[in-house]
Write a protein that holds these residues in place. Structure first.
Motif, PDB file in Angstrom:
ATOM      1  N   ASP A 181       0.832  -1.202   0.000  1.00  0.00           N
ATOM      2  CA  ASP A 181       0.000   0.000   0.000  1.00  0.00           C
ATOM      3  C   ASP A 181       0.867   1.252   0.000  1.00  0.00           C
ATOM      4  O   ASP A 181       2.015   1.242   0.454  1.00  0.00           O
ATOM      5  CB  ASP A 181      -0.916   0.014   1.225  1.00  0.00           C
ATOM      6  N   GLY A 182       0.293   2.354  -0.475  1.00  0.00           N
ATOM      7  CA  GLY A 182       1.008   3.624  -0.508  1.00  0.00           C
ATOM      8  C   GLY A 182       0.799   4.418   0.769  1.00  0.00           C
ATOM      9  O   GLY A 182      -0.041   4.073   1.615  1.00  0.00           O
ATOM     10  N   PRO A 183       1.546   5.504   0.942  1.00  0.00           N
ATOM     11  CA  PRO A 183       1.391   6.351   2.124  1.00  0.00           C
ATOM     12  C   PRO A 183      -0.045   6.841   2.324  1.00  0.00           C
ATOM     13  O   PRO A 183      -0.532   6.902   3.455  1.00  0.00           O
ATOM     14  CB  PRO A 183       2.351   7.511   1.852  1.00  0.00           C
ATOM     15  N   LEU A 184      -0.725   7.202   1.223  1.00  0.00           N
ATOM     16  CA  LEU A 184      -2.088   7.708   1.361  1.00  0.00           C
ATOM     17  C   LEU A 184      -3.013   6.645   1.951  1.00  0.00           C
ATOM     18  O   LEU A 184      -3.838   6.944   2.818  1.00  0.00           O
ATOM     19  CB  LEU A 184      -2.609   8.183   0.002  1.00  0.00           C
ATOM     20  N   MET A 185      -2.882   5.409   1.498  1.00  0.00           N
ATOM     21  CA  MET A 185      -3.733   4.343   2.019  1.00  0.00           C
ATOM     22  C   MET A 185      -3.469   4.123   3.507  1.00  0.00           C
ATOM     23  O   MET A 185      -4.399   3.881   4.290  1.00  0.00           O
ATOM     24  CB  MET A 185      -3.497   3.045   1.242  1.00  0.00           C
ATOM     25  N   HIS A 186      -2.198   4.232   3.918  1.00  0.00           N
ATOM     26  CA  HIS A 186      -1.883   4.102   5.347  1.00  0.00           C
ATOM     27  C   HIS A 186      -2.576   5.211   6.145  1.00  0.00           C
ATOM     28  O   HIS A 186      -3.116   4.962   7.228  1.00  0.00           O
ATOM     29  CB  HIS A 186      -0.369   4.182   5.564  1.00  0.00           C
ATOM     30  N   MET A 187      -2.557   6.429   5.617  1.00  0.00           N
ATOM     31  CA  MET A 187      -3.176   7.548   6.322  1.00  0.00           C
ATOM     32  C   MET A 187      -4.694   7.421   6.345  1.00  0.00           C
ATOM     33  O   MET A 187      -5.344   7.754   7.347  1.00  0.00           O
ATOM     34  CB  MET A 187      -2.768   8.874   5.668  1.00  0.00           C
ATOM     35  N   VAL A 188      -5.282   6.924   5.257  1.00  0.00           N
ATOM     36  CA  VAL A 188      -6.734   6.735   5.207  1.00  0.00           C
ATOM     37  C   VAL A 188      -7.162   5.740   6.285  1.00  0.00           C
ATOM     38  O   VAL A 188      -8.134   5.962   7.018  1.00  0.00           O
ATOM     39  CB  VAL A 188      -7.164   6.253   3.808  1.00  0.00           C
ATOM     40  N   ARG A 189      -6.428   4.627   6.395  1.00  0.00           N
ATOM     41  CA  ARG A 189      -6.756   3.625   7.417  1.00  0.00           C
ATOM     42  C   ARG A 189      -6.582   4.198   8.826  1.00  0.00           C
ATOM     43  O   ARG A 189      -7.389   3.945   9.721  1.00  0.00           O
ATOM     44  CB  ARG A 189      -5.881   2.384   7.245  1.00  0.00           C
ATOM     45  N   LEU A 190      -5.501   4.964   9.013  1.00  0.00           N
ATOM     46  CA  LEU A 190      -5.244   5.551  10.331  1.00  0.00           C
ATOM     47  C   LEU A 190      -6.362   6.510  10.723  1.00  0.00           C
ATOM     48  O   LEU A 190      -6.860   6.472  11.858  1.00  0.00           O
ATOM     49  CB  LEU A 190      -3.897   6.284  10.317  1.00  0.00           C
ATOM     50  N   ALA A 191      -6.767   7.378   9.794  1.00  0.00           N
ATOM     51  CA  ALA A 191      -7.824   8.345  10.084  1.00  0.00           C
ATOM     52  C   ALA A 191      -9.153   7.646  10.346  1.00  0.00           C
ATOM     53  O   ALA A 191      -9.950   8.090  11.179  1.00  0.00           O
ATOM     54  CB  ALA A 191      -7.964   9.327   8.921  1.00  0.00           C
ATOM     55  N   ARG A 192      -9.387   6.527   9.668  1.00  0.00           N
ATOM     56  CA  ARG A 192     -10.656   5.796   9.838  1.00  0.00           C
ATOM     57  C   ARG A 192     -10.678   4.974  11.128  1.00  0.00           C
ATOM     58  O   ARG A 192     -11.656   4.981  11.864  1.00  0.00           O
ATOM     59  CB  ARG A 192     -10.855   4.867   8.633  1.00  0.00           C
ATOM     60  N   ASP A 193      -9.560   4.292  11.423  1.00  0.00           N
ATOM     61  CA  ASP A 193      -9.555   3.323  12.529  1.00  0.00           C
ATOM     62  C   ASP A 193      -9.089   3.915  13.855  1.00  0.00           C
ATOM     63  O   ASP A 193      -9.502   3.458  14.924  1.00  0.00           O
ATOM     64  CB  ASP A 193      -8.662   2.131  12.187  1.00  0.00           C
ATOM     65  N   VAL A 194      -8.201   4.907  13.800  1.00  0.00           N
ATOM     66  CA  VAL A 194      -7.620   5.470  15.021  1.00  0.00           C
ATOM     67  C   VAL A 194      -8.071   6.906  15.238  1.00  0.00           C
ATOM     68  O   VAL A 194      -8.429   7.304  16.347  1.00  0.00           O
ATOM     69  CB  VAL A 194      -6.077   5.385  14.988  1.00  0.00           C
ATOM     70  N   GLY A 195      -8.044   7.699  14.173  1.00  0.00           N
ATOM     71  CA  GLY A 195      -8.435   9.096  14.257  1.00  0.00           C
ATOM     72  C   GLY A 195      -7.247   9.999  14.507  1.00  0.00           C
ATOM     73  O   GLY A 195      -6.137   9.539  14.763  1.00  0.00           O
ATOM     74  N   PRO A 196      -7.499  11.305  14.443  1.00  0.00           N
ATOM     75  CA  PRO A 196      -8.771  11.938  14.074  1.00  0.00           C
ATOM     76  C   PRO A 196      -9.111  11.743  12.595  1.00  0.00           C
ATOM     77  O   PRO A 196      -8.229  11.487  11.787  1.00  0.00           O
ATOM     78  CB  PRO A 196      -8.525  13.430  14.388  1.00  0.00           C
TER      79      PRO A 196
END
Length: 657
Positions: free
Chosen positions: A392-407
């Protein structure tokens, strides 16, 4: 000596070196520096003939023996000592010569082989190999354990010991400190200072470079520039050189403008035609100086924590370990808001175990750990890069982080955020597996910053960071308003960030009443004492005894009424930072609100101007847009004035503190 003359080297379509030249003398200790991806490791491959130059010459004395740390992970059942001994090439050759002579029953050859063995130091070779292993942190019981029984980091230490075992004329070390703790690093520095051959080391540890190197070779913009002195001297000389180059470029630009102005004014006049033509020739002959271009500085900052509980954490006889095995225990301490704690101790003593327990990656084996209300932990683990999804790319990592952990955050917001960490354009979707170690580390930092923690747990965060990014991390940690607990072998980072230290040793945790210089001196004294079979000296402030007592104590350790002035000062400093943060918080929140409003107005202004450019507006639409643009301009002016006022108030409060 080594002579590199007009070398050009390409890796694929990328030019790594372009007509680069440098001379290295026998006995010099050289630091090879440059940003990640500049081509430092490629230069090492050139020196070891794994790569061939596209143009130019590399001259190395043919009899020179080259020692190098292999980058592959060793896979063998050989014991650790035997594996290291195999790095002594003269010894291995002499042993092979003796075996061949004995097989042929050749007495004369056997005599020659025994002479070669004596010259190679065969008698004390096992002792020398074991001294290397012990210096690099291996325990006595591990000296004959199979190589495959060690973890990856320890196997890389074995590769380092194997390289040091070779009596080399040229020693090439690529990031030798990455898998070492501070104890082993101090030992390695002392060993390398005694090395009498030519050494070239790639490192991003400025204190290591300062201690070892007396020559710096800077690889920048495909060229090699030699500086005499350590890394600190290099920084001063490079700054001066850049300043001079910038001044020279500015003067030349003024001269060019003057000549061009004369040419433009008079080249059409017959009376001035010859003078104008002579200036055209002078302009053509002038060797154009390039503008001073340096790698853009990388800067980032941790977001303001939403809250600052005080205390952040408190431990009551906390016990940490794996399964049923306790590594460190009876910890009774508190972590306050604003503290900057450096965690010291040899590998295996329990530093990472303690940090993992605080981060809830490990469950406590006993005792109580109480969290302050609103505690938010940001954890940078040594193996954090290994848990990234390689596909996965950096953006996908950030999308998952924002969805699962937040903010939570919109995709465009996440893209803009990644841009501040130098992930732009197609890089945001590039597979993480194809990124460099430094780029992966920046992604982990970005993910950490996004979570807005108020307690940062950093376990060896600099292993894959270049000097520029390490300096950015140091600045960001110093400006962070929360609490920092840091495990690192980077002494520059520890010095710049931490104002107190905890020592993890003998199964306990206690304050270390001293600075890093005291700690390094104590480590060297311990090493000397152990080598002579003597009792090691006590730790400054008797922290070692306190730690041992903490392990045996049945009840929580009570606070001594006679604390050192240094510890009091550090606690007062932490409290002062917390009070200062509370005083300036409303102002900083207002600054953030102003910045957000200015960004919204800027976007609206661009949208309205785009509508004007496209035309086809309804009747009266142009007048409405014009009025709105005037309102935006007036509001922007007011906001900018207020922004300056608030910043002035913040600076005044900081000045008072």
């Amino acid at each position: 000596m080594i002579t590199i003359r007009d070398i050009t080297l390409r890796r694929g379509v990328k030019v790594v070196l372009q007509k680069a030249s440098v001379v290295l003398q026998p006995g010099e200790k050289v630091g090879l520096i440059g940003r990640n991806g500049a081509g430092k490791s490629s230069l090492f491959s050139l020196l070891t003939h794994r790569l061939q130059a596209d143009a130019g010459d590399v001259e190395i004395p043919p009899r020179w023996r080259v020692g190098e740390v292999a980058q592959d992970m060793p896979e063998t059942e050989d014991g650790a000592t035997d594996f290291v001994l195999q790095g002594d090439i003269p010894l291995m050759e002499a042993q092979a010569e003796l075996a061949a002579a004995e097989a042929a029953d050749d007495g004369e050859a056997m005599a020659h082989a025994h002479v070669a063995l004596d010259e190679a130091g065969a008698f004390d070779a096992p002792a020398r190999a074991q001294a290397l292993l012990l210096g690099l942190g291996f325990k006595g019981a591990e000296l004959d354990q199979p190589v495959n029984s060690f973890s990856g980091g320890w196997r890389m230490r074995l590769q380092l010991a194997r390289a040091l075992m070779c009596p080399a004329d040229l020693l090439l070390l690529d990031e030798p400190t990455n898998h070492l703790d501070l104890d082993a690093l101090v030992w390695l520095e002392a060993w390398l200072k005694r090395f009498d051959g030519l050494m070239v080391v790639i490192s991003h540890d400025r204190e290591f470079l300062d201690a070892i190197c007396r020559v710096i070779v800077h690889l920048d913009e495909c060229t090699l520039t030699r500086y005499t002195g350590n890394y600190s001297a290099f920084e001063e000389m490079r700054a001066e050189r850049l300043s001079q180059a910038s001044a020279a470029f500015g003067k030349q630009q003024d001269r060019i403008a003057h000549l061009q102005k004369f040419i433009d004014r008079f080249k059409a006049k017959a009376s001035k035609a010859k003078q104008a033509q002579s200036r055209v020739k002078a302009l053509a002959r002038m060797e154009k100086l390039a503008p001073v271009l340096t790698a853009s500085d990388f800067n980032f900052e941790f977001r303001e924590p939403l809250s600052l509980p005080n205390p952040m954490l408190s431990f009551d006889r906390l016990q940490c370990g794996y399964g049923s095995t306790q590594i460190v225990g009876n910890i009774s301490r508190s972590v306050l808001a604003g503290q900057r704690i450096g965690i010291l101790g040899a590998n295996g003593q329990g530093k990472s175990t303690l940090v993992k327990t605080i981060a809830k990656a490990l469950a406590p084996l006993g005792g109580v750990m109480t969290e302050g209300k609103g505690l938010s932990i940001g954890y940078f683990a040594q193996q954090e890069l290994d848990v990234l999804s390689m596909d996965d790319g950096p953006l996908m990592h950030m999308v998952r982080l924002a969805r699962d952990v937040g903010p939570a955050g919109r995709e465009q917001e996440l893209r803009d955020f990644l841009g501040t960490f130098r992930f732009t354009g197609a890089m945001v979707t590039q597979a993480v597996g194809s990124l460099s170690g430094g780029e992966k580390a920046r992604l982990v930092l970005a993910m950490l910053v996004w979570q807005r923690p108020n307690l940062l747990l950093m376990d060896e965060p600099t292993n894959h960071l270049d000097l520029t990014t390490r300096e950015a991390l140091s600045i960001a940690l110093n400006e962070f308003e929360g609490t920092v607990m840091l495990v690192s072998h980077d002494r520059a980072l520890l010095r710049e960030v931490c104002d107190e230290f905890w020592l993890v040793t003998r199964g306990g945790v206690a304050p270390f009443d001293g600075d890093l210089d005291d700690y390094q001196k104590w480590l060297l004294d311990v090493s000397r004492a152990l080598s002579k079979g003597q009792e090691p000296p006590p730790v400054p402030g008797n922290a070692l005894a306190a730690a041992a007592q903490a392990v045996a104590a049945p009840a929580p350790a009570t606070k001594s009424p006679q604390k050192s002035a240094g510890r009091d000062d550090r606690k007062q400093g932490a409290q002062a930072r917390s009070q200062l943060a509370n005083r300036t918080r409303p102002l900083r929140m207002e600054v953030q609100q102003i910045d957000a409003r200015l960004l919204a107005l800027s976007n609206e202004q661009k949208d309205l101007e785009g509508q004007l450019e496209r035309g086809k507006l309804p009747t009266g639409g142009m007048a409405d847009i014009g009025r709105r643009l005037n309102h935006i301009a007036a509001e922007v002016t007011k906001l900018e004035e207020r922004w300056l006022e608030v910043q002035g108030e913040i600076e005044a409060i900081n000045a008072e503190a």
